[in-house]
Scaffold this motif. Structure first.
Motif, mmCIF file in Angstrom:
data_model
loop_
_atom_site.group_PDB
_atom_site.id
_atom_site.type_symbol
_atom_site.label_atom_id
_atom_site.label_comp_id
_atom_site.label_asym_id
_atom_site.label_seq_id
_atom_site.Cartn_x
_atom_site.Cartn_y
_atom_site.Cartn_z
ATOM 1 N N VAL A 1 37.263 40.142 43.632
ATOM 2 C CA VAL A 1 37.827 41.361 43.035
ATOM 3 C C VAL A 1 39.171 41.016 42.406
ATOM 4 O O VAL A 1 40.018 40.388 43.052
ATOM 5 C CB VAL A 1 38.027 42.453 44.104
ATOM 6 C CG1 VAL A 1 38.611 43.722 43.467
ATOM 7 C CG2 VAL A 1 36.715 42.769 44.808
ATOM 8 N N THR A 2 39.357 41.409 41.141
ATOM 9 C CA THR A 2 40.659 41.224 40.508
ATOM 10 C C THR A 2 41.349 42.566 40.354
ATOM 11 O O THR A 2 40.710 43.601 40.194
ATOM 12 C CB THR A 2 40.537 40.561 39.124
ATOM 13 O OG1 THR A 2 39.807 41.406 38.235
ATOM 14 C CG2 THR A 2 39.854 39.199 39.231
ATOM 15 N N VAL A 3 42.676 42.515 40.430
ATOM 16 C CA VAL A 3 43.498 43.718 40.288
ATOM 17 C C VAL A 3 44.596 43.407 39.277
ATOM 18 O O VAL A 3 45.392 42.489 39.483
ATOM 19 C CB VAL A 3 44.117 44.156 41.626
ATOM 20 C CG1 VAL A 3 44.861 45.477 41.461
ATOM 21 C CG2 VAL A 3 43.050 44.282 42.709
ATOM 22 N N ASN A 4 44.612 44.150 38.197
ATOM 23 C CA ASN A 4 45.602 43.950 37.145
ATOM 24 C C ASN A 4 46.138 45.289 36.677
ATOM 25 O O ASN A 4 45.569 46.347 36.961
ATOM 26 C CB ASN A 4 44.981 43.212 35.958
ATOM 27 C CG ASN A 4 44.616 41.780 36.292
ATOM 28 O OD1 ASN A 4 45.482 40.926 36.413
ATOM 29 N ND2 ASN A 4 43.325 41.512 36.444
ATOM 30 N N ALA A 5 47.233 45.235 35.951
ATOM 31 C CA ALA A 5 47.813 46.435 35.350
ATOM 32 C C ALA A 5 47.974 46.220 33.858
ATOM 33 O O ALA A 5 48.256 45.106 33.397
ATOM 34 C CB ALA A 5 49.163 46.762 35.975
ATOM 35 N N VAL A 6 47.771 47.277 33.104
ATOM 36 C CA VAL A 6 48.171 47.284 31.699
ATOM 37 C C VAL A 6 49.388 48.186 31.596
ATOM 38 O O VAL A 6 49.482 49.221 32.257
ATOM 39 C CB VAL A 6 47.040 47.766 30.772
ATOM 40 C CG1 VAL A 6 45.911 46.753 30.739
ATOM 41 C CG2 VAL A 6 46.500 49.135 31.175
ATOM 42 N N CYS A 7 50.340 47.760 30.778
ATOM 43 C CA CYS A 7 51.635 48.440 30.710
ATOM 44 C C CYS A 7 51.956 48.807 29.267
ATOM 45 O O CYS A 7 52.678 48.082 28.568
ATOM 46 C CB CYS A 7 52.727 47.536 31.278
ATOM 47 S SG CYS A 7 52.484 47.121 33.024
#
Length: 254
Positions: A174-180
């Motif tokens: 599982v990957t967890v990323n944010a777009v800002c």
């Protein structure tokens, strides 16, 4: 195009703006899309226009309501494999004019909703050995702006949660990323433009340029640009992208 055929995507705040653009982009990638949020009417409008879409209304800060809505979504489209935490709101006022209630509201809408929705689906992702969580934060999660102290606090917390979960889940598939995104062409920004007009007497073009001035490209970001990045983060070749907070802001944050 990213191939998400058969994947069940849940997008919070999916009735307009960035959430709507993300829902449409991932549906075009072949995903089954559930849009979730408070106001049912715009959610239904989006869902009905997708090849495989459904709309559910709930308070995304209410754990019991979220769990019930997601269970309903799962009964139709199967387990949630991709979560896009997009629900959010901003508040603009000088620090000394913001109250504790203002801070709590910003944290509830922007941060607690991300925590609550992620907890509701993450266990299943881990059990299946694959999943994507994409948090829509903001450049306000990477830097500071004046007059939005509570919003900046809330979005910094989202970025912190993103990084923590990425480390915890690094070997779980599982990957967890944010777009800002920087200032983006959404209802939220249109409201900010109107506030500038009302308080300063500037023209609409002048107000828009005030918001866009920190973007080296001197423009507002478009929702579809954010959706494109989300699509890439959900694809098969993004496995090594984990714990990142990707600024979509024309070079404002490097």
């Amino acid at each position: 195009m990213t191939d998400l055929t058969g994947k069940h995507v849940l997008v919070t705040g999916g009735g307009k703006g960035i959430g709507e653009a993300v829902a449409r982009r991932l549906a075009a990638d072949g995903a089954k899309v559930t849009v979730l949020g408070r106001s049912l009417e715009p959610l239904l409008a989006v869902a009905s226009s997708l090849p495989q879409g459904q709309a559910l209304s709930c308070d995304v800060t209410d754990e019991a309501a979220v769990n019930a809505a997601i269970q309903e979504a799962v009964e139709v489209f199967g387990p949630v494999e991709i979560l896009v935490n997009n629900a959010g709101a901003a508040l603009s006022a000088p620090f000394l004019k913001q109250t504790g209630d203002d801070l709590r509201r910003m944290l509830e809408i922007n941060t607690v909703s991300t925590w609550t929705c992620t907890q509701a689906v993450l266990g299943g992702m881990v059990d299946r050995g694959w999943g994507r969580v994409v948090n829509v934060a903001s450049t306000a999660g990477l830097k500071a702006y004046p007059y939005v102290a509570s919003y900046v606090m809330a979005k910094h917390a989202v970025v912190g949660l993103t990084r923590t979960l990425a480390l915890e889940l690094a070997r779980k598939g599982v990957t967890v990323n944010a777009v800002c995104p920087g200032y983006t062409e959404t209802d939220m920004v249109r409201g900010a433009v109107q506030t500038i007009i009302d308080k300063t007497g500037r023209s609409e073009d002048e107000a828009r340029m005030e918001l866009a001035k920190n973007n080296p490209q001197k423009r507002l970001v478009q929702p579809d640009e954010v959706a494109e990045t989300v699509s890439w983060l959900c694809g098969a070749n993004s496995d090594s992208i984990n714990g990142q907070s990707i600024a979509i802001a024309g070079g404002e944050v490097m």
